[in-house]
Design a protein around this motif. Structure first.
Motif: not given
Length: 287
Positions: A52, A90-91, A93, A145, A147, A160
């Motif tokens: 990432d 918070c990722k 994508r 986290s 995702d 991301i």
């Protein structure tokens, strides 16, 4: 792909530096100019190899980070609040399907597939409220986290967007942000101008100091300090005086003060990278 070509080039240099062709004279010269050159080279390779590449949105509690992300995405997946709400990293994508993957502090991973939901956006928002909103649930505090994946065509490759807990909130929540710093490729800092000028209690500079230390230790080799963006938000909270007043109005004083303070705290900043806006009034055209 360009990424593979760059990695191959780095590895080629590494092989040369470990070969018999690498003379003592050249080694001494390089050691003199770059004492930790082998360590730096390896860190750069690892940085490029990362799965990432995070555009990190950071700032004080209630500065408007989640609002900014909603505007960028063109959909409201996070609910902006006037107090500490985001509880974990918070990722976000680009994916063909809609899903959420959570990782607990103990390393346990769980996936929630929302692709088949009639209204995937609504289902996503509801799930994220439970997982990340501290005003609704404390569950997010136990997560390392979250995702989030759904179709976002403008996020290319492994880029991301990362929403982070607010600086100055709960100790454990802020720790998650500081732990994530080495993974950041690019930063956008959101500043609430209605909060004592926007940089109260030296909270935001705490991140600045951490980034500088990571740079000194070569732990963020691909991060460019000059590319940091500052968004000053909530200008509608600043009192204005009549235009015929001889005094400098409060908005101008606040803006000039912020510019000076940002330059003092982050000397690398480019003034064209400091923006002034009310995020709640921003309308983004997706293309």
């Amino acid at each position: 792909m360009m990424k593979e070509k760059i990695i191959f080039l780095y590895r080629d240099v590494e092989r040369f530096l470990n070969s018999d062709k690498y003379t003592d004279d050249l080694r001494n010269e390089l050691q003199h100019s770059n004492p930790d050159y082998m360590t730096v080279l390896e860190k750069r390779i690892k940085d490029i190899e990362k799965v990432d590449h995070g555009i990190v949105i950071a700032g004080e509690t209630s500065a408007g980070k989640s609002t900014l992300i909603n505007k960028i995405l063109g959909m409201k997946i996070f609910k902006g609040r006037n107090k500490e709400s985001t509880s974990t990293i918070c990722k976000i994508r680009n994916l063909a399907k809609t899903r959420i993957i959570t990782e607990s502090m103990t390393g346990q991973v769980e996936e929630i597939d929302l692709t088949e939901e009639n209204d995937a956006e609504k289902a996503l928002r509801k799930s994220l409220k439970k997982l990340t909103d501290m005003t609704y649930s404390r569950e997010g505090i136990t997560l390392r986290s979250v995702d989030i994946g759904f179709p976002i065509p403008f996020l290319k490759g492994n880029t991301i967007i990362v929403d982070t807990p607010g600086i100055g909130g709960s100790g454990k929540v802020t720790e998650k942000l500081m732990e994530y710093l080495p993974n950041a490729l690019f930063f956008i800092f959101v500043i609430n101008v209605g909060s004592a000028g926007g940089m109260q209690c030296d909270r935001l500079p705490e991140i600045f100091r951490s980034i500088v230390l990571l740079q000194i230790e070569n732990k963020m080799p691909c991060f460019d300090c000059e590319n940091v963006i500052f968004i000053t938000n909530k200008w509608d909270t600043i009192n204005k005086v009549d235009s015929d007043s001889s005094e400098e109005d409060e908005e101008t004083k606040t803006w000039n003060g912020l510019i000076s303070e940002i330059k003092e705290k982050w000397p690398f900043v480019k003034e064209e990278n400091i923006f002034k806006m009310n995020l709640k009034d921003v309308h983004v055209c997706m293309f």
